[in-house]
Write a protein that holds these residues in place. Structure first.
Motif, PDB file in Angstrom:
ATOM      1  N   UNK A   1       0.842  -1.206   0.000  1.00 60.62           N
ATOM      2  CA  UNK A   1       0.000   0.000   0.000  1.00 60.62           C
ATOM      3  C   UNK A   1       0.876   1.255   0.000  1.00 60.62           C
ATOM      4  N   UNK A   2       1.955   1.245   0.785  1.00 57.81           N
ATOM      5  CA  UNK A   2       2.868   2.399   0.808  1.00 57.81           C
ATOM      6  C   UNK A   2       3.487   2.611  -0.573  1.00 57.81           C
ATOM      7  N   UNK A   3       3.882   1.518  -1.217  1.00 61.43           N
ATOM      8  CA  UNK A   3       4.433   1.590  -2.568  1.00 61.43           C
ATOM      9  C   UNK A   3       3.426   2.211  -3.525  1.00 61.43           C
ATOM     10  N   UNK A   4       2.181   1.746  -3.451  1.00 66.80           N
ATOM     11  CA  UNK A   4       1.150   2.220  -4.366  1.00 66.80           C
ATOM     12  C   UNK A   4       0.818   3.692  -4.146  1.00 66.80           C
ATOM     13  N   UNK A   5       0.733   4.110  -2.895  1.00 67.84           N
ATOM     14  CA  UNK A   5       0.475   5.526  -2.586  1.00 67.84           C
ATOM     15  C   UNK A   5       1.643   6.379  -3.093  1.00 67.84           C
ATOM     16  N   UNK A   6       2.856   5.909  -2.885  1.00 70.01           N
ATOM     17  CA  UNK A   6       4.036   6.628  -3.373  1.00 70.01           C
ATOM     18  C   UNK A   6       4.042   6.745  -4.884  1.00 70.01           C
ATOM     19  N   UNK A   7       3.631   5.677  -5.553  1.00 66.01           N
ATOM     20  CA  UNK A   7       3.587   5.681  -7.013  1.00 66.01           C
ATOM     21  C   UNK A   7       2.588   6.725  -7.510  1.00 66.01           C
ATOM     22  N   UNK A   8       1.436   6.786  -6.864  1.00 70.74           N
ATOM     23  CA  UNK A   8       0.416   7.765  -7.236  1.00 70.74           C
ATOM     24  C   UNK A   8       0.933   9.186  -7.022  1.00 70.74           C
ATOM     25  N   UNK A   9       1.578   9.416  -5.879  1.00 72.25           N
ATOM     26  CA  UNK A   9       2.117  10.752  -5.577  1.00 72.25           C
ATOM     27  C   UNK A   9       3.205  11.127  -6.577  1.00 72.25           C
ATOM     28  N   UNK A  10       4.088  10.192  -6.857  1.00 73.88           N
ATOM     29  CA  UNK A  10       5.182  10.456  -7.791  1.00 73.88           C
ATOM     30  C   UNK A  10       4.645  10.772  -9.192  1.00 73.88           C
ATOM     31  N   UNK A  11       3.713   9.960  -9.663  1.00 68.06           N
ATOM     32  CA  UNK A  11       3.164  10.157 -11.011  1.00 68.06           C
ATOM     33  C   UNK A  11       2.403  11.471 -11.121  1.00 68.06           C
ATOM     34  N   UNK A  12       1.653  11.825 -10.082  1.00 71.88           N
ATOM     35  CA  UNK A  12       0.924  13.093 -10.089  1.00 71.88           C
ATOM     36  C   UNK A  12       1.867  14.281 -10.175  1.00 71.88           C
ATOM     37  N   UNK A  13       2.928  14.245  -9.402  1.00 70.53           N
ATOM     38  CA  UNK A  13       3.916  15.325  -9.432  1.00 70.53           C
ATOM     39  C   UNK A  13       4.635  15.351 -10.769  1.00 70.53           C
ATOM     40  N   UNK A  14       4.920  14.194 -11.308  1.00 74.51           N
ATOM     41  CA  UNK A  14       5.615  14.102 -12.599  1.00 74.51           C
ATOM     42  C   UNK A  14       4.790  14.757 -13.706  1.00 74.51           C
ATOM     43  N   UNK A  15       3.490  14.500 -13.711  1.00 77.44           N
ATOM     44  CA  UNK A  15       2.613  15.096 -14.716  1.00 77.44           C
ATOM     45  C   UNK A  15       2.610  16.620 -14.580  1.00 77.44           C
ATOM     46  N   UNK A  16       2.504  17.107 -13.354  1.00 75.33           N
ATOM     47  CA  UNK A  16       2.513  18.549 -13.126  1.00 75.33           C
ATOM     48  C   UNK A  16       3.814  19.208 -13.548  1.00 75.33           C
ATOM     49  N   UNK A  17       4.915  18.567 -13.223  1.00 75.70           N
ATOM     50  CA  UNK A  17       6.219  19.121 -13.598  1.00 75.70           C
ATOM     51  C   UNK A  17       6.419  19.092 -15.113  1.00 75.70           C
ATOM     52  N   UNK A  18       5.983  18.021 -15.754  1.00 74.46           N
ATOM     53  CA  UNK A  18       6.106  17.919 -17.207  1.00 74.46           C
ATOM     54  C   UNK A  18       5.298  19.025 -17.882  1.00 74.46           C
ATOM     55  N   UNK A  19       4.096  19.282 -17.373  1.00 77.94           N
ATOM     56  CA  UNK A  19       3.255  20.341 -17.934  1.00 77.94           C
ATOM     57  C   UNK A  19       3.938  21.696 -17.776  1.00 77.94           C
ATOM     58  N   UNK A  20       4.507  21.943 -16.617  1.00 80.01           N
ATOM     59  CA  UNK A  20       5.221  23.217 -16.390  1.00 80.01           C
ATOM     60  C   UNK A  20       6.394  23.351 -17.358  1.00 80.01           C
ATOM     61  N   UNK A  21       7.128  22.269 -17.545  1.00 77.55           N
ATOM     62  CA  UNK A  21       8.267  22.291 -18.458  1.00 77.55           C
ATOM     63  C   UNK A  21       7.797  22.607 -19.869  1.00 77.55           C
ATOM     64  N   UNK A  22       6.741  21.929 -20.311  1.00 84.76           N
ATOM     65  CA  UNK A  22       6.236  22.150 -21.663  1.00 84.76           C
ATOM     66  C   UNK A  22       5.688  23.566 -21.829  1.00 84.76           C
ATOM     67  N   UNK A  23       4.984  24.072 -20.810  1.00 84.81           N
ATOM     68  CA  UNK A  23       4.469  25.437 -20.865  1.00 84.81           C
ATOM     69  C   UNK A  23       5.619  26.443 -20.938  1.00 84.81           C
ATOM     70  N   UNK A  24       6.657  26.221 -20.147  1.00 84.94           N
ATOM     71  CA  UNK A  24       7.807  27.121 -20.141  1.00 84.94           C
ATOM     72  C   UNK A  24       8.566  27.053 -21.444  1.00 84.94           C
ATOM     73  N   UNK A  25       8.670  25.881 -22.016  1.00 85.85           N
ATOM     74  CA  UNK A  25       9.368  25.698 -23.291  1.00 85.85           C
ATOM     75  C   UNK A  25       8.622  26.446 -24.392  1.00 85.85           C
ATOM     76  N   UNK A  26       7.308  26.392 -24.387  1.00 84.84           N
ATOM     77  CA  UNK A  26       6.519  27.089 -25.404  1.00 84.84           C
ATOM     78  C   UNK A  26       6.675  28.602 -25.263  1.00 84.84           C
ATOM     79  N   UNK A  27       6.769  29.087 -24.031  1.00 83.31           N
ATOM     80  CA  UNK A  27       6.933  30.525 -23.806  1.00 83.31           C
ATOM     81  C   UNK A  27       8.280  30.991 -24.351  1.00 83.31           C
TER      82      UNK A  27
END
Length: 75
Positions: A46-72
């Motif tokens: 369960x700890x692994x799964x919760x960590x995976x969800x947290x990691x993936x959520x943050x990864x998506x947010x960071x990727x979006x920020x990177x792509x938004x910044x790259x476009x700017x």
């Protein structure tokens, strides 16, 4: 510090925390499996799964920020 920078910092913290939970969960689950402790194995999984969800959520947010910044900067 701007709101965007604070949000990015939080996402990086979430990513690192999630990664840590995934590692601890995976290793703990394997150790519990070796000792035959199914209850602890389930808790570590369960700890692994919760960590995976947290990691993936943050990864998506960071990727979006990177792509938004790259476009700017490309405009």
């Amino acid at each position: 510090m701007s709101g965007r920078a604070q949000e990015t910092r939080g996402q990086i913290r979430d990513f690192a925390s999630g990664l840590g939970d995934r590692v601890i969960g995976a290793l703990g689950s394997e150790a519990a499996d070796l000792t035959g402790n199914k209850e602890k194995q389930a808790k570590f999984k369960e700890r692994h799964d919760v960590g995976k969800t947290r990691e993936r959520g943050a990864e998506v947010g960071l990727q979006k920020k990177f792509e938004d910044g790259k476009q700017v900067t490309e405009s």
